[in-house]
Structures are given as structure tokens and as C-alpha cells.
Design an enzyme around this catalytic site. Structure first.
Site, PDB file in Angstrom:
ATOM      1  N   LYS A  87      -1.075  15.637   4.711  1.00  0.00           N
ATOM      2  CA  LYS A  87      -0.935  14.414   5.503  1.00  0.00           C
ATOM      3  C   LYS A  87       0.437  14.388   6.161  1.00  0.00           C
ATOM      4  O   LYS A  87       1.429  14.741   5.518  1.00  0.00           O
ATOM      5  CB  LYS A  87      -1.129  13.195   4.586  1.00  0.00           C
ATOM      6  CG  LYS A  87      -1.154  11.851   5.312  1.00  0.00           C
ATOM      7  CD  LYS A  87      -1.451  10.695   4.353  1.00  0.00           C
ATOM      8  CE  LYS A  87      -1.532   9.362   5.085  1.00  0.00           C
ATOM      9  NZ  LYS A  87      -1.891   8.238   4.184  1.00  0.00           N
ATOM     10  N   SER A 142      -5.680   3.606   1.168  1.00  0.00           N
ATOM     11  CA  SER A 142      -5.630   4.694   2.158  1.00  0.00           C
ATOM     12  C   SER A 142      -6.134   6.041   1.679  1.00  0.00           C
ATOM     13  O   SER A 142      -6.260   6.968   2.476  1.00  0.00           O
ATOM     14  CB  SER A 142      -4.201   4.861   2.679  1.00  0.00           C
ATOM     15  OG  SER A 142      -3.886   3.835   3.571  1.00  0.00           O
ATOM     16  N   SER A 166      -5.652   4.881   5.733  1.00  0.00           N
ATOM     17  CA  SER A 166      -4.847   5.596   6.699  1.00  0.00           C
ATOM     18  C   SER A 166      -5.023   7.116   6.679  1.00  0.00           C
ATOM     19  O   SER A 166      -4.788   7.762   7.695  1.00  0.00           O
ATOM     20  CB  SER A 166      -3.367   5.278   6.471  1.00  0.00           C
ATOM     21  OG  SER A 166      -2.904   5.848   5.257  1.00  0.00           O
TER      22      SER A 166
END
Lengths: 496, 95
Positions: free
Chosen positions: A79, A184, A160
Site C-alpha cells: 500500500k 480500511s 481505503s
């Protein structure tokens, strides 16, 4: 014919690498090709094929020497919130465009030390603020899944950590890292038929991960099976002196926890999660999960978490307050593009106005407001008191049970652009997950079936503090009973 | 709680984010809407409840006050939009 290398689980790939059925380089090349083939999903912000091939070559040497790490040769997506040495790290924000860290986050370093291969940095909502991956400055991430009812609109992968799960579901990596501040990891996992676990607050080091709300943020893994997730979590966890909130506790052998045995386990069902207006198919998936656990020998217990409905509004005071403080550092002085102004203050204001997107600005301003003179007690302290009540609810429930089972999300994935008219509507996506962050507990989403439109649904398992092992054990039983084998259309199209 | 343009101006100043005149009404409506939704917290009786700032049930560890790291000037300045003579550079603030 050999199975498609990109379709293997991490565990399968590790034993095949060990048996020298293929090399780490071949595995990396297959994934690099898949990353290229899936570019229309916009999952990656930065692809690093040269890095991956170099790391894979080193893996091959170690495999030949019989020195395999726990994730030797396994291609992962990171990420873009994790600082990666020498590789651009943007947090999906324009304000960090071009930022190349000179250091590696503790968690991504642990993954590298275990022999993993980095395919690149995947997109997320800007500074991890969002539930749809539509707030990234680098464009929307598109889910590899489509509805099966003729509605051909592109769907969100959730957020997210949307790039992580889009890449994982589309076989553009074997595992991925995420972070979870209000859901998320769990919401995107549920939306894409993948497994994601947010461990107990303090289990993974936050050092080198771009901060959003420091008292809520936790790192965690995504994979396509519970076993793979357990293996990744084992590698990512552990005390780090560089993060004062990282727990000085030993890391259990999480893969060994997957015994399939539920006998004597008490599973709590919180009645407050049965919300008005929850779609029937979500409630049905929950009932299925209850039956599966019962069949495996678990005892089902009704519990109450009376302050559940106040978790989201409390979160939307605490998280923005912490974000307004954490994001004060982005001012055009130490990193990121600067917008010149007439004076220093002008430069700050213009740099931040241009560098931050709408949702981030909104949250910084809300956080600034609730922390400002005259409002601090009414909002911030009030929210912290409610956080205490929510945490106490869980502790009370755990006197009667060992884990909790709930839906992961109030709906399946929605189309890009939906829920954009009203920020609160988007926030409601996290109604089942946000309580877990406020209380610092471990929570996992496991795929449990498909919606009427053919989209993945997930169940959430919530554990006691530091008891990820029981969460994983329970998730593993659900995974086996659900036998989720559906694949996203983007993959099926390629096969056809 | 309604948020007016003057409040948006004040918050934007505190947050050091330039908000143009034409954007203020939009921010006022959105932030006002969120704050209104948050008002439901007032329904909860929190008398005598201790605020919870961190879920970690540990005392922050202490260590000796000694240098453990350093000599990284080039690394620290590597991403600066403007650096000179080993320092971050900003627009002149003293005439």
C-alpha cells in the site's frame, strides 16, 4: 499443463518453490505480466518490475542454498502508505508526489527480510481517508468484479486499501499490505472476495507508515486465503522500539492456530448490528455464518453492544482531530511539491490548498474545528468518553463469549460515483467496522458468499485483544464452510 | 450546529489551507452537515466517564537520553523542495 502461477495461494507457491517446480523469477515474471494486463484497474501507482526481478533472483539463490524465508519469492503489493526506501511513496496524495523515502517502514522491511518480492506500490484513498478509493490523486481504482445483472458500471474496490484488494483479486499479486483506521482493510476485503485482518492495535509497528489517526491506525495483510493471511500477519507482527505504541509481546504461530476446531468456543452475536434497512442478503449471510460455526461445534451467545450507534459520529471527531495534527507536517518545506507565495504563510496555505484533495481538506478542517478553543470539551473530550463506553461494551461482551461474528459491511460494492453526494452516506460504509478500531481490537473479513448481483460479501470476526489466533481459527472455519470459489470477471475474461 | 462562512474562514486560517471566497459556502454546508450528524452524541450520558485517549494498556517505555541515530543530513534533506547549505530553505520571514 502447469496451473496459472498467478492463481496459486502463497502457501501453494511456497511448497512449489521449495520443490523447485518453478523459480521465484518465473513467479515474479508471471505476476509482472499480470500487473501489466490489469493496468486498466489503476491499482498500482508505482510498478517496480526491476526491483521485483532483482529480489526474485536473490530468492532463487537462497532457495538453491536451502535458506528459504517464510515468504521466500512471494510477490506482494505494498500500500502506498508504507514508506519504501528508494521507491516513491505518495499516500495517494498530490502533496507527496515525487517523495522517495530514504528509509523502509518496519513492516515492509520485515516482509523483505522474509524473502518477499515487491511488485510495486498500490493506490488507496488519499491519506487512507475514504471507503471507495475514489479520493486518490492518482485516479479511481476499479474493482475487477462486475455485477451479473447487466449493470456494466465500474464498481469501487472499497477503501481505503482499494489498490491492495483490486490487485489481489485480479491476481496482480499474491498478498498485499493494508492499513485500517476505521475499516480500511475489512471493507475492501469484503467488497472483493479477499481475506483481510486488522490485528490488535500495537501488534504491528506503525513506524514508517504515513500517519492518518495514530491512535486508530493499524497495519495488516490481505491474501486470498485465511492461511496466507495468517502467514503474512506472523511476518508483519512484532515489537518495534521505534514505535512506542508497539506491544512488547511475543508473536504467536498464527498458521498453527488454524485447527478447524470450534468445540467449546463461544461466538457472540451483537444484536445492535441488526440495523434497520440492512439488506436481507446481508442478514442471510450472517445467519449462514452462525449456522456454519454452530455446525463446527461453536456455541452461539446473544450479546449486546449498546453504544454501537455512536461509534461512527465519535470516530468522525477523533479521526479528523488526529489527522489535522498529523497532516500539519505537509507544508512544502521538507517534502512534496511547494507552491510559492508572497511570504511563508502564503506558501503554506497555497501548498496545502493545492496538495490536498477535497475529502482530506474537509477532515483537516473538521479536526481543526473540534480541537479549537471553546469546542475541545464539547466535541473531542465527549468523543473520547464515548470511546471508553464503546470499549467497555466489548469488554462486557467478552465476559460471555470468545469472539464476535457480524457482517463486514452494510452492502456489497457500489458503483463509482455512488454515495458521493453526501459525505455522511459514504461514512456509513464503516458502520460495522469502526467500533473495532475505537476499541483497538483485532478484526477480520472473510468472504462468505455472493450477493444476488453476483458480488462478494464478507463476514467480520472480532476478537479479544491480542487474540488474533482465535479470530483466524474462526475465519478459517467460515472459509471452509463458505467454500468461496467465485472469481472476478476481469480474471474470467482473460481465461476465456 | 450550523457553520457559517466566517467560521470556515477561521478554521481554514488555523489549518493553513487557503479557501477561496467562492468555495466557502460549499465547505460551510458540508462541514455543517457532518457536525449536525455528530450532534447525536449529546444523547449519551457521559457523566463520570473517563476519556479514553489510547487503547494501549501500557506505560510508555523510557530509554536513556542518548543519541541513537544521526549523521543523516543528506537523507533528511533529500526530498526538500528547496535546501541550501545543509538547511531547509523557506521564503524570507524577516525583512
Amino acid at each position: 499443463m502447469m496451473t496459472d502461477l498467478t492463481d496459486l495461494t502463497i502457501t501453494e507457491a511456497l511448497s512449489a518453490l521449495k520443490a523447485k517446480k518453478f523459480s521465484a523469477t518465473e513467479l515474479a515474471k508471471a505476476h509482472i505480466a499480470q500487473v501489466e494486463a490489469g493496468r486498466h484497474l489503476n491499482a498500482y501507482i508505482t510498478e517496480t518490475p526491476e526491483v521485483a526481478l532483482k529480489q526474485a533472483a536473490e530468492s532463487d539463490k537462497r532457495i538453491a542454498a536451502g535458506q528459504m524465508g517464510k515468504l521466500e519469492g512471494i510477490p506482494l503489493a505494498i500500500k502506498d502508505l508504507y514508506c519504501t526506501k528508494g521507491i516513491q511513496t505518495t499516500a495517494s496524495s498530490a502533496i507527496l508526489k515525487g517523495f522517495v523515502p530514504t528509509y523502509e517502514s518496519t513492516v515492509s522491511q520485515k516482509l523483505l527480510d522474509a524473502g518477499s518480492v515487491t511488485l510495486g506500490k498500490v493506490s488507496c484513498d488519499e491519506f487512507a481517508m475514504g471507503s471507495s478509493n475514489t479520493t486518490s490523486a492518482y485516479g479511481n481504482v476499479i474493482s475487477p468484479w462486475k455485477r451479473n445483472n447487466g449493470d456494466n458500471r465500474d464498481l469501487v474496490p472499497g477503501g481505503s486499501s482499494g489498490g491492495s484488494v483490486a490487485a489481489l483479486a485480479a491476481r496482480m499479486c499474491m498478498g498485499a499490505t493494508g492499513t485500517d483506521t476505521g475499516g480500511s482493510i475489512r471493507q475492501p476485503a469484503a467488497f472483493t472476495g479477499t481475506v483481510g485482518i486488522k490485528p490488535t492495535y500495537g501488534r504491528c509497528s506503525r513506524w514508517g507508515i504515513v500517519a492518518f489517526a495514530s491512535s486508530l491506525d493499524q497495519a495488516g495483510p490481505f491474501a486470498r486465503t485465511v492461511e496466507d493471511c495468517a502467514l503474512m500477519l506472523e511476518v508483519m507482527s512484532g515489537h518495534d522500539p521505534k514505535d512506542s505504541t508497539s506491544a512488547p509481546l511475543p508473536v504467536p504461530d498464527f498458521t498453527k492456530a488454524l485447527t478447524g476446531d470450534m468445540k467449546g468456543l463461544k461466538v457472540g452475536i451483537p444484536k445492535e448490528y441488526r440495523l434497520d434497512g440492512t439488506p436481507a442478503e446481508i442478514l442471510k449471510s450472517w445467519d449462514d455464518g452462525i449456522e456454519w460455526l454452530k455446525d463446527a461445534g461453536a456455541e452461539i451467545v446473544d450479546v449486546s453492544l449498546p453504544h454501537t450507534q455512536y461509534a461512527l459520529p465519535a470516530y468522525y471527531i477523533i479521526a479528523p482531530a488526529e489527522c489535522s495534527s498529523n497532516l500539519a507536517r505537509y507544508d512544502g518545506v521538507r517534502y512534496g511539491p511547494r507552491v510559492e507565495g508572497a511570504n511563508l504563510r502564503d506558501m503554506y496555505e497555497l501548498t496545502r490548498a493545492k496538495g490536498f484533495g477535497a475529502e482530506v481538506k474537509r477532515r483537516i478542517m473538521i479536526g481543526t474545528y473540534v480541537l479549537s478553543a471553546g469546542y475541545y470539551d464539547a466535541y473531542y473530550i465527549k468523543a473520547q468518553k464515548i470511546r471508553r463506553l464503546i470499549t467497555n461494551d466489548f469488554l462486557e461482551a467478552y465476559k460471555k463469549c470468545d469472539v464476535l461474528l457480524t457482517p463486514a459491511t452494510p452492502s456489497a460494492a457500489f458503483a463509482i460515483g455512488e454515495n458521493e453526494d453526501d459525505p455522511v452516506k459514504m461514512y456509513l460504509n464503516d458502520v460495522f467496522t469502526v467500533t473495532v478500531n475505537l476499541a483497538g481490537l483485532p478484526g477480520m473479513s472473510v468472504p462468505c458468499g455472493l450477493s444476488a448481483d453476483g458480488l462478494p460479501l464478507g463476514l467480520q470476526i472480532i476478537g479479544k485483544p491480542w487474540d488474533e489466533a482465535t479470530v483466524l481459527r474462526t475465519g478459517h472455519v467460515i472459509e471452509r464452510a463458505a467454500n468461496f470459489v467465485a472469481k472476478p470477471q476481469a480474471i474470467l475474461k482473460k481465461a476465456a | 450546529m450550523t457553520i457559517d462562512n466566517a467560521t470556515v474562514t477561521k478554521i481554514a486560517n488555523l489549518a493553513r489551507i487557503r479557501v477561496e471566497e467562492g468555495e466557502k459556502a460549499k465547505y460551510a454546508a458540508q462541514i455543517g452537515g457532518i457536525m449536525q450528524w455528530i450532534e447525536q452524541l449529546n444523547a449519551v450520558n457521559t457523566d463520570g466517564v473517563e476519556p479514553l485517549a489510547s487503547v494501549m494498556d501500557i506505560t510508555l517505555p523510557l530509554r536513556r537520553d542518548v543519541v541513537t541515530d544521526g549523521d543523516k543530513q543528506p537523507e533528511i534533506l533529500a526530498n526538500a523542495p528547496e535546501a541550501t547549505s545543509g538547511f531547509f530553505a523557506v521564503p524570507k520571514i524577516v525583512e
